[in-house]
Design a protein around this motif. Structure first.
Motif, PDB file in Angstrom:
ATOM      1  N   ASP A  66      31.952  -2.099 -21.845  1.00 41.60           N
ATOM      2  CA  ASP A  66      31.777  -2.326 -20.413  1.00 41.60           C
ATOM      3  C   ASP A  66      32.726  -1.419 -19.611  1.00 41.60           C
TER       4      ASP A  66
ATOM      5  N   PRO B 255      30.112  -8.217 -25.658  1.00 41.07           N
ATOM      6  CA  PRO B 255      30.590  -7.395 -24.543  1.00 41.07           C
ATOM      7  C   PRO B 255      32.040  -7.006 -24.834  1.00 41.07           C
TER       8      PRO B 255
ATOM      9  N   GLN C 268      37.975 -15.447 -29.943  1.00 43.90           N
ATOM     10  CA  GLN C 268      38.242 -16.786 -29.387  1.00 43.90           C
ATOM     11  C   GLN C 268      37.053 -17.705 -29.661  1.00 43.90           C
TER      12      GLN C 268
ATOM     13  N   ASP D 133      37.257 -11.046 -28.862  1.00 48.17           N
ATOM     14  CA  ASP D 133      38.652 -11.339 -29.201  1.00 48.17           C
ATOM     15  C   ASP D 133      38.799 -12.488 -30.201  1.00 48.17           C
TER      16      ASP D 133
ATOM     17  N   GLU E 264      39.259  -3.444 -25.537  1.00 49.91           N
ATOM     18  CA  GLU E 264      39.605  -4.176 -26.759  1.00 49.91           C
ATOM     19  C   GLU E 264      39.768  -3.207 -27.929  1.00 49.91           C
TER      20      GLU E 264
ATOM     21  N   ARG F 298      39.390 -12.414  -9.913  1.00 54.43           N
ATOM     22  CA  ARG F 298      38.103 -12.199 -10.600  1.00 54.43           C
ATOM     23  C   ARG F 298      37.432 -13.526 -10.908  1.00 54.43           C
TER      24      ARG F 298
ATOM     25  N   THR G 293      43.790 -11.704 -21.432  1.00 52.78           N
ATOM     26  CA  THR G 293      42.511 -11.978 -20.790  1.00 52.78           C
ATOM     27  C   THR G 293      42.261 -10.969 -19.666  1.00 52.78           C
ATOM     28  N   LYS G 294      40.971 -10.665 -19.421  1.00 52.79           N
ATOM     29  CA  LYS G 294      40.643  -9.678 -18.393  1.00 52.79           C
ATOM     30  C   LYS G 294      40.379 -10.354 -17.056  1.00 52.79           C
TER      31      LYS G 294
HETATM   32  N1  UDP Z   1      34.689  -8.496 -20.918  1.00 55.87           N
HETATM   33  C1  UDP Z   1      33.763  -7.545 -20.495  1.00 55.87           C
HETATM   34  N2  UDP Z   1      33.883  -7.056 -19.230  1.00 55.87           N
HETATM   35  C2  UDP Z   1      34.852  -7.458 -18.362  1.00 55.87           C
HETATM   36  C3  UDP Z   1      35.765  -8.450 -18.811  1.00 55.87           C
HETATM   37  C4  UDP Z   1      35.642  -8.956 -20.084  1.00 55.87           C
HETATM   38  O1  UDP Z   1      32.872  -7.139 -21.251  1.00 55.87           O
HETATM   39  O2  UDP Z   1      34.894  -6.952 -17.239  1.00 55.87           O
HETATM   40  C5  UDP Z   1      34.570  -9.024 -22.302  1.00 55.87           C
HETATM   41  C6  UDP Z   1      35.839  -8.984 -23.123  1.00 55.87           C
HETATM   42  O3  UDP Z   1      35.997  -7.762 -23.810  1.00 55.87           O
HETATM   43  C7  UDP Z   1      35.617 -10.128 -24.089  1.00 55.87           C
HETATM   44  C8  UDP Z   1      34.842 -11.138 -23.258  1.00 55.87           C
HETATM   45  O4  UDP Z   1      34.265 -10.398 -22.183  1.00 55.87           O
HETATM   46  O5  UDP Z   1      34.826  -9.755 -25.200  1.00 55.87           O
HETATM   47  C9  UDP Z   1      35.739 -12.242 -22.720  1.00 55.87           C
HETATM   48  O6  UDP Z   1      36.806 -11.665 -21.982  1.00 55.87           O
HETATM   49  P1  UDP Z   1      38.270 -12.299 -21.995  1.00 55.87           P
HETATM   50  O7  UDP Z   1      38.690 -12.593 -23.379  1.00 55.87           O
HETATM   51  O8  UDP Z   1      39.155 -11.388 -21.195  1.00 55.87           O
HETATM   52  O9  UDP Z   1      38.007 -13.629 -21.181  1.00 55.87           O
HETATM   53  P2  UDP Z   1      38.556 -15.113 -21.482  1.00 55.87           P
HETATM   54  O10 UDP Z   1      38.373 -15.355 -22.967  1.00 55.87           O
HETATM   55  O11 UDP Z   1      39.966 -15.108 -21.093  1.00 55.87           O
HETATM   56  O12 UDP Z   1      37.682 -15.989 -20.650  1.00 55.87           O
END
Ligand code: UDP
Ligand code: MG
Length: 325
Positions: free
Chosen positions: A56, A23, A111, A109, A27, A223, A217-218
């Motif tokens: 997305d 997803p 991670q 990302d 990015e 949220r 982070t998103k």
């Molecule tokens: N993402 C998405 N839609 C959203 C928010 C996030 O597809 O509305 C994707 C984002 O591009 C990434 C993954 O979900 O590939 C995890 O997002 P993020 O790194 O922001 O979250 P965290 O690692 O901080 O939990």
């Protein structure tokens, strides 16, 4: 089409096809390099693959990057959702279009460490249907965030018996698990919980959450709170039962207090009791408001499910490229 030497009968051999679902939201700066890093690992280990990249509803250059990736390789499919539906919906879209014998869901990302993929594929080849990445360390998250995450998992576990531990969305699912997942009808989905609910033969592999390659982070606090509420109310009706319990406790309390008030009145010792009245009003008022709020959340969930709108809408679909993978 991906030209993969797929066995006619699906055996868990190394010739099986792996679909990597990612997803992607805002990015654009690094999605190409992330995909290349993942692809490199897959190539080095001789894993047959395809990428399903789901935009997305990003507002940056993500879609043009995904299109250019899909245009350059036969193993890449780019899907664009009509707006930002949220990560869970983007994952659903990816799972829908993934054609592999096994499907891996991972973040854009880096991670989720790509070096772990061969280990996960090996576990799948051994016969596991769900191979889960479990967060060993949560990376650079602040103390409050970590505490909230623990509390959240604890509530889910205690109230629904679904043990999420330090679960992540970094998962490899066998084809039959994906097919079972696709049959689940609900609109409000929580990928982590849903795949735990499905069951199947599972294996956990620990990983340390890496630093984000780029961007931020998103997930704002709001949220995250929405996601947590959605997850809890999706898997358990315990909050509703808590309201009933609270009502019973308050009823017992009010009977005792009522008797005491009457005794005081009839013995002529009635005092002004202003503080008591104010406190009681505040407590009862807030208990009623909270309870109504909880019931409201469930009703709004029912409302959404009854409307039965699709989990996502696709605005563009791109698959091209000449290079065979
Ligand atoms: N993402 C998405 N839609 C959203 C928010 C996030 O597809 O509305 C994707 C984002 O591009 C990434 C993954 O979900 O590939 C995890 O997002 P993020 O790194 O922001 O979250 P965290 O690692 O901080 O939990
Ligand atoms: Mg991330």
């Amino acid at each position: 089409m991906v030209t993969v030497d797929k066995p006619a009968v699906l055996t868990r051999s190394k010739k099986a096809l792996l679909s990597v679902v990612i997803p992607v939201y805002q990015e654009g700066n690094h999605i190409k390099s992330s995909v290349k890093v993942i692809e490199q690992v897959l190539l080095e280990h001789g894993i047959f693959y395809e990428f399903i990249l789901v935009d997305d509803g990003s507002k940056d250059n993500t879609w043009s990057e995904l299109k250019s990736l899909a245009g350059s390789s036969d193993c890449m499919t780019a899907i664009r959702l009509s707006r930002n539906f949220g990560k869970e919906s983007a994952i659903c879209a990816g799972l829908e279009y993934a054609g592999g014998d096994m499907v891996l869901v991972m973040d854009a990302d880096l991670q989720h460490p790509p070096e772990l993929i061969p280990k996960m594929v090996d576990a799948w080849a051994e016969g596991y249907d769900v191979v889960e990445g479990i967060k060993h360390s949560r990376g650079k998250e602040n103390f409050v965030y970590k505490l909230c995450a623990r509390f959240f998992y604890y509530i889910i576990y205690k109230s629904s018996d679904i043990h999420l531990g330090q679960a992540s969305d970094f998962k490899l699912l066998d084809r039959k698990v994906v097919e079972a997942w696709k049959k689940l009808p609900e609109r409000a989905i929580f990928f982590r919980g849903m795949s735990a609910w499905l069951g199947f033969e599972r294996k956990e592999i620990e990983f340390d959450v890496a630093e984000r390659v780029n961007g931020t982070t998103k997930w704002s606090l709001l949220r995250l709170l929405r996601l947590a509420l959605n997850a809890i109310t999706s898997y358990t009706s315990v909050p509703l039962h808590c309201i009933t319990l609270l009502g019973i406790i308050m009823f017992i309390g009010s009977v005792i207090l009522g008797i005491q008030t009457l005794i005081v009145k009839f013995t002529g010792k009635a005092s002004e009791g202003f503080t008591t009245v104010i406190l009681l009003q505040l407590i009862i008022g807030s208990a009623i408001m909270t309870s109504l709020g909880i019931i409201g959340i469930y009703i709004s969930k029912i409302y959404k499910e009854v409307k039965a709108r699709p989990r996502y809408l696709i605005s563009e679909f791109y698959k091209g490229g000449d290079d065979k993978c």
